[in-house]
Design an enzyme around this catalytic site. Structure first.
Site, PDB file in Angstrom:
ATOM      1  N   LYS A 133       1.029  -1.280  -0.004  1.00 35.15           N
ATOM      2  CA  LYS A 133       0.103  -0.221   0.060  1.00 35.15           C
ATOM      3  C   LYS A 133       0.934   1.322  -0.206  1.00 35.15           C
ATOM      4  CE  LYS A 133      -4.328   1.657   2.527  1.00 35.15           C
ATOM      5  NZ  LYS A 133      -5.107   0.755   3.568  1.00 35.15           N
TER       6      LYS A 133
HETATM    7  O1  G3P Z   1      -9.921   1.887   4.535  1.00 29.57           O
HETATM    8  C1  G3P Z   1      -8.776   4.133   4.844  1.00 29.57           C
HETATM    9  C2  G3P Z   1      -9.899   3.198   6.214  1.00 29.57           C
HETATM   10  O2  G3P Z   1      -9.275   2.993   7.362  1.00 29.57           O
HETATM   11  C3  G3P Z   1      -9.568   5.201   6.758  1.00 29.57           C
HETATM   12  O3  G3P Z   1     -10.950   4.951   7.035  1.00 29.57           O
HETATM   13  O4  G3P Z   1     -12.863   5.718   8.600  1.00 29.57           O
HETATM   14  O5  G3P Z   1     -10.200   6.506   8.849  1.00 29.57           O
HETATM   15  O6  G3P Z   1     -11.423   7.465   6.932  1.00 29.57           O
HETATM   16  P1  G3P Z   1     -11.886   6.313   7.631  1.00 29.57           P
END
Ligand code: G3P
Length: 218
Positions: free
Chosen positions: A87
């Site tokens: 990634k």
């Molecule tokens: O896959 C990306 C994710 O982990 C981010 O999620 O909820 O932190 O925006 P969030």
């Protein structure tokens, strides 16, 4: 559409796996920290454990932001397990590294994508997956699902092979909307996936069926 779990929590990965709906896993440094996984060796061991449970693509994020560092880290990560997807952040050196990994046939996930322009660059660089963060776009009152639709349209017109991995999913409705908008993959917290199950008419209907069955069989 594939279902990935967006977590570094082994119990949640096991639970999704036991439901038979798990296609893969994505992680990021914040999710690893949430599980208390610190130190390079511990992180690598944890990826190995995730891969053993998931039996599908597992995105492991590099910490470096310079080209040489991203390549060095990505090589180490990709050797942990054949299912590791490196990634890489959507930055200048990240794009250059995506092309290098693509030439080496190492799978990649271009992360922190917030615009169609960035998604085009990721595809041009040969990324296996591109990760638009739809929840974070919604957070600033733009429309994350519309970005998925726009990227899906562009990739179809241009014939790009890069798979659209909708990330930063927050709700079951995000999953439904991403399916309609043309995402190839959604990566979600387990609760968002389980939320797809829920409908009051299902509960009422089941109760009625069981009650009618009991009446005749008691
Ligand atoms: O896959 C990306 C994710 O982990 C981010 O999620 O909820 O932190 O925006 P969030």
């Amino acid at each position: 559409m594939l279902f990935f779990l967006d977590t570094a929590n082994l119990d949640q990965i096991r639970e999704a796996k036991s439901l038979g709906i798990l296609d893969g896993v994505t992680t990021n440094p914040s999710l690893m920290a949430k599980e208390g996984i610190v130190g390079e060796q511990k992180v690598y061991e944890h990826y190995k454990n995730i891969c053993e449970i998931a039996e599908g693509p597992v995105s492991a994020e590099v910490i470096s932001t310079d080209y040489e560092g991203i390549i060095r880290e990505g090589k180490i990560l990709s050797e942990i397990d054949e299912n590791i997807v490196v990634k890489v952040p959507m930055i200048r050196d990240g794009i250059k590294a995506l092309r290098w990994f693509s030439n080496q046939e190492i799978s990649t996930n271009c992360t922190l994508v917030f615009s169609a322009g960035q998604a085009i660059l990721a595809a041009k660089a040969g990324a296996t997956y591109v990760s638009p963060f739809i929840g974070r776009i919604d957070d600033i009152s733009w429309n994350g699902v519309e970005l998925i639709r726009q990227i899906a349209n562009i990739y179809a017109i241009q014939g790009f092979d890069t798979m659209i991995l909708a990330a930063s999913i927050r709700t079951p409705l995000h999953i439904v909307d991403c399916a309609e908008a043309g995402a190839d993959v959604v990566t979600c917290p387990l609760n968002s996936i389980l939320g797809l199950l829920k409908h009051p008419l299902t509960d009422i209907g089941l109760e009625q069926f069981l009650s009618d069955h009991r009446k005749l069989n008691s």
